[in-house]
Design an enzyme around this catalytic site. Structure first.
Site, PDB file in Angstrom:
ATOM      1  N   CYS A   1       0.852  -1.194   0.000  1.00  0.00           N
ATOM      2  CA  CYS A   1       0.000   0.000   0.000  1.00  0.00           C
ATOM      3  C   CYS A   1       0.894   1.254   0.000  1.00  0.00           C
ATOM      4  O   CYS A   1       1.659   1.449  -0.928  1.00  0.00           O
ATOM      5  CB  CYS A   1      -0.973  -0.025   1.180  1.00  0.00           C
TER       6      CYS A   1
ATOM      7  N   GLU B   1      -2.874  -8.907   2.741  1.00  0.00           N
ATOM      8  CA  GLU B   1      -3.299  -9.586   3.973  1.00  0.00           C
ATOM      9  C   GLU B   1      -4.803  -9.492   4.191  1.00  0.00           C
ATOM     10  O   GLU B   1      -5.357 -10.192   5.043  1.00  0.00           O
ATOM     11  CB  GLU B   1      -2.544  -9.007   5.177  1.00  0.00           C
TER      12      GLU B   1
ATOM     13  N   HIS C   1      -3.950  -4.362  -0.215  1.00  0.00           N
ATOM     14  CA  HIS C   1      -3.583  -5.034   1.028  1.00  0.00           C
ATOM     15  C   HIS C   1      -3.687  -6.546   0.819  1.00  0.00           C
ATOM     16  O   HIS C   1      -4.782  -7.103   0.914  1.00  0.00           O
ATOM     17  CB  HIS C   1      -4.511  -4.599   2.157  1.00  0.00           C
TER      18      HIS C   1
END
Length: 209
Positions: A75, A184, A182
């Site tokens: 990011c 994750e 992102h």
């Protein structure tokens, strides 16, 4: 061992939990000697480019990048890899990849307004072969950002998406890699991308032995 750079502006919890799910060994640190000993570094990031560059241990990261060991920006962390950003006035970045960071104008070419920040799920389109994308299928990942890199004419563009503008979603050259979204928080594809990054780390570590 993966080092997560702690400079006060990253979502350290979500990144570390993703690494735990992948059974990866990691540590979180701001200490230069510790970071330089890592097999790979991850630069997470949430917030302002200028604030991040003021807090980031830039010389340490540049030294690590020069070692040839894998470096991944996520990011804002990806944006910091580039030469500059226009956020809050033009600010110099790490300069590890060519290109600049620009704000979504919030108005399409035909004058229609659209929401900024870009927040939500967008489908990746793979552009260039990379170990990071190996054996993966194009799918949706989760974005939250008001600024973007358009590396359309650059050899660093690995995958893109479109949010009124073309967005460089995955970038990389040699050991320097970045993801604008992102991973994750991006379900199956996000975790698979992180898994491929860990494989790259292991392969490069084996070569260094």
């Amino acid at each position: 061992m993966i080092g997560i750079v702690d400079y006060g502006m990253g979502n350290l919890f979500s990144v570390s939990k993703a690494l735990e799910r992948l059974s990866a060994n990691y540590f979180i640190s701001a200490d230069k000697s510790e970071l330089l000993q890592a097999d790979a570094l991850i630069i997470p990031g949430v917030g302002s480019f200028r604030d991040a560059m003021e807090r980031l241990p830039a010389d340490t990261i540049k030294e690590f990048a020069a070692s040839g060991k894998p470096l991944l920006g996520i990011c804002l962390g990806m944006q910091l890899l580039f030469e500059n950003s226009e956020e809050n006035g033009l600010t110099e970045g790490l300069g590890l990849l060519q290109g600049g960071v620009r704000r979504f104008p919030g108005k399409s070419r035909n004058g229609k307004p659209y929401k900024v920040p870009h927040m939500g799920w967008n489908r990746l389109e793979f552009v260039k072969e990379s170990p990071l994308l190996k054996n993966l299928t194009e799918d949706y990942v989760y974005f939250v950002h008001s600024y973007y890199v358009n590396a359309e004419n650059s050899d660093v563009l690995l995958a893109k998406t479109v949010y009124n503008e073309q967005v460089s979603a995955v970038v990389g050259r040699d050991n320097i890699l970045g993801m604008q979204f992102h991973p994750e928080k991006s379900s199956r594809l996000g975790m698979a991308l992180l898994g491929n990054f860990l494989k790259m780390v292991e392969e490069r570590k084996a070569v260094r032995r």
